[in-house]
Design an enzyme around this catalytic site. Structure first.
Site, PDB file in Angstrom:
ATOM      1  N   ASP A   1      32.808  33.888  67.143  1.00 52.16           N
ATOM      2  CA  ASP A   1      33.526  33.785  68.417  1.00 52.16           C
ATOM      3  C   ASP A   1      32.735  34.529  69.503  1.00 52.16           C
ATOM      4  O   ASP A   1      32.292  35.664  69.279  1.00 52.16           O
ATOM      5  CB  ASP A   1      34.911  34.436  68.216  1.00 52.16           C
ATOM      6  CG  ASP A   1      35.868  34.162  69.365  1.00 52.16           C
ATOM      7  OD1 ASP A   1      35.717  33.137  70.037  1.00 52.16           O
ATOM      8  OD2 ASP A   1      36.796  34.993  69.564  1.00 52.16           O
ATOM      9  N   HIS A   2      32.558  33.919  70.647  1.00 50.00           N
ATOM     10  CA  HIS A   2      31.881  34.543  71.798  1.00 50.00           C
ATOM     11  C   HIS A   2      30.564  35.237  71.456  1.00 50.00           C
ATOM     12  O   HIS A   2      30.374  36.422  71.753  1.00 50.00           O
ATOM     13  CB  HIS A   2      32.817  35.532  72.516  1.00 50.00           C
ATOM     14  CG  HIS A   2      33.966  34.850  73.191  1.00 50.00           C
ATOM     15  ND1 HIS A   2      33.831  34.185  74.388  1.00 50.00           N
ATOM     16  CD2 HIS A   2      35.258  34.709  72.802  1.00 50.00           C
ATOM     17  CE1 HIS A   2      35.011  33.660  74.716  1.00 50.00           C
ATOM     18  NE2 HIS A   2      35.883  33.960  73.771  1.00 50.00           N
TER      19      HIS A   2
ATOM     20  N   HIS B   1      42.229  35.916  77.819  1.00 46.49           N
ATOM     21  CA  HIS B   1      42.348  36.673  76.570  1.00 46.49           C
ATOM     22  C   HIS B   1      43.309  37.853  76.741  1.00 46.49           C
ATOM     23  O   HIS B   1      43.375  38.444  77.817  1.00 46.49           O
ATOM     24  CB  HIS B   1      40.970  37.203  76.157  1.00 46.49           C
ATOM     25  CG  HIS B   1      39.973  36.122  75.851  1.00 46.49           C
ATOM     26  ND1 HIS B   1      38.806  35.968  76.553  1.00 46.49           N
ATOM     27  CD2 HIS B   1      39.978  35.139  74.914  1.00 46.49           C
ATOM     28  CE1 HIS B   1      38.126  34.941  76.058  1.00 46.49           C
ATOM     29  NE2 HIS B   1      38.815  34.427  75.066  1.00 46.49           N
ATOM     30  N   GLY B   2      44.020  38.195  75.673  1.00 45.44           N
ATOM     31  CA  GLY B   2      44.949  39.328  75.718  1.00 45.44           C
ATOM     32  C   GLY B   2      46.324  38.872  76.185  1.00 45.44           C
ATOM     33  O   GLY B   2      46.521  37.681  76.481  1.00 45.44           O
TER      34      GLY B   2
ATOM     35  N   GLY C   1      42.610  32.324  74.435  1.00 50.26           N
ATOM     36  CA  GLY C   1      43.747  33.076  74.984  1.00 50.26           C
ATOM     37  C   GLY C   1      45.076  32.537  74.518  1.00 50.26           C
ATOM     38  O   GLY C   1      46.030  32.453  75.293  1.00 50.26           O
TER      39      GLY C   1
ATOM     40  N   ASN D   1      42.882  29.436  69.727  1.00 50.76           N
ATOM     41  CA  ASN D   1      42.449  30.774  69.305  1.00 50.76           C
ATOM     42  C   ASN D   1      43.566  31.800  69.416  1.00 50.76           C
ATOM     43  O   ASN D   1      44.188  31.931  70.478  1.00 50.76           O
ATOM     44  CB  ASN D   1      41.324  31.270  70.226  1.00 50.76           C
ATOM     45  CG  ASN D   1      40.044  30.498  70.073  1.00 50.76           C
ATOM     46  OD1 ASN D   1      39.933  29.609  69.242  1.00 50.76           O
ATOM     47  ND2 ASN D   1      39.052  30.856  70.869  1.00 50.76           N
TER      48      ASN D   1
HETATM   49  P1  13P Z   1      43.936  36.082  72.450  1.00 46.46           P
HETATM   50  O1  13P Z   1      43.401  37.447  72.136  1.00 46.46           O
HETATM   51  O2  13P Z   1      44.604  36.015  73.767  1.00 46.46           O
HETATM   52  O3  13P Z   1      44.765  35.566  71.333  1.00 46.46           O
HETATM   53  O4  13P Z   1      42.666  35.113  72.588  1.00 46.46           O
HETATM   54  C1  13P Z   1      41.832  34.929  71.482  1.00 46.46           C
HETATM   55  C2  13P Z   1      40.617  34.160  71.844  1.00 46.46           C
HETATM   56  O5  13P Z   1      40.630  33.277  72.667  1.00 46.46           O
HETATM   57  C3  13P Z   1      39.383  34.501  71.108  1.00 46.46           C
HETATM   58  O6  13P Z   1      38.261  33.913  71.663  1.00 46.46           O
END
Ligand code: 13P
Length: 293
Positions: free
Chosen positions: A82-83, A180-181, A209, A230
């Protein structure tokens, strides 16, 4: 062999109008709970490691946990980065056995983002590994990547089309208004933008997110072409809270395994709930048969 690339996985999910849940493990037990939930629900699942988690445990440890879990499952299981921002880390994931990787060069100008992504796609294609890339910039905090509200910006549909014509991605992370978050206030999800990008790229989209988005919003995004959703922050909260709650309910318990058991059950329940909400339940065995031919 249930180790699966996100490329065929998400094509099938998008065709059949559901999304595969992608969760970020923080240890072996959380990874095991993802596979157990997927198995229980007969659903495909994506285990996505953050760069921070790889730096903490190392590629080798994470892959050694993943491999037997996936091999013993009879539903498709992907190991995704991821990322990813560090090209050495991404290359090592591809070489060791990750079945897909995300190159996130969304903080770079468009042309540079595309050039870096092309390089990663060339490495990945040689090993049958799928690639996720991002355009626009998704706001919020994802591990040690912080995108301030004023820097977050939506994807441009013309750029999205150009990008997806220039590289064949397994999944496309276009910024469409999620963050995210946990959300502070109502998320401003751009449904029209998802629809337009999906029409112009025909590439399965990732919904970043996922924590804190209501069910209706997620269902609409999936119907418009998001084939991967995600969830990370939600998992972190359940991971910590299940431990704390067990202590509150059993103040004299100092048997670590009973805490781990309570935590595992709480995580598995969260994963099964999300997998089912995104429409993946009952699809795993058939997807695996279709992919393996
Ligand atoms: P959240 O932390 O908001 O669930 O998002 C996760 C995400 O998109 C990881 O790339």
């Amino acid at each position: 062999m249930a180790l699966t690339s996100i490329k065929p996985m998400l094509k099938i999910a998008q065709r059949d109008s559901y999304a595969v849940a992608a969760f970020n493990p923080v240890d072996y037990a959380s990874m095991k709970a993802m596979v157990a939930a997927a198995q229980e629900c007969d659903a495909p699942v994506i285990i996505q490691t953050s760069a921070k988690t790889i730096r903490y445990y190392g590629h080798e440890a994470l892959f050694s946990w993943f491999k037997p879990l996936a091999e013993n499952a009879d539903v498709p299981v992907a190991l995704h980065l991821d990322h990813g921002k560090d090209l050495d880390m991404i290359k090592k994931c591809i070489d060791i056995g990750w079945t897909s990787v995300m190159i996130d060069a969304s903080d770079k100008p468009f042309e540079e983002n595309l050039e870096i992504t092309k390089k990663v796609v060339a490495w990945a294609d040689a090993k049958g590994v799928g690639v996720e890339a991002e355009i626009g910039e998704i706001g919020g905090v994802e591990e040690d990547i912080v995108v301030a509200e004023e820097d977050a910006h939506l994807a441009d549909p013309n750029e999205a089309e150009r990008f997806c014509k220039a590289v064949e991605l397994g999944v496309f992370a276009a910024a469409i208004g999620t963050a995210h978050g946990y959300y502070h206030g109502e998320p401003d999800v751009q449904f029209d933008l998802i629809e337009e990008i999906n029409k112009r790229t025909a590439t399965p989209m990732a919904l970043h997110g996922g924590t804190g988005l209501d069910k209706e919003t997620i269902a609409r995004c999936i119907a418009l072409g998001c084939a991967k959703v995600n969830i990370s922050t939600n998992l972190k909260h359940v991971f910590i809270d299940s431990f704390v709650d067990h202590k509150k309910e059993n103040p004299t318990d100092y048997e670590p395994l009973s805490y781990l058991k309570a935590q595992f059950q709480a995580l598995k329940a969260l994963f099964a709930d999300k997998i089912t909400e995104f429409g993946g339940a009952g699809k795993g065995g058939n997807m695996l048969k279709e992919i393996e031919g």
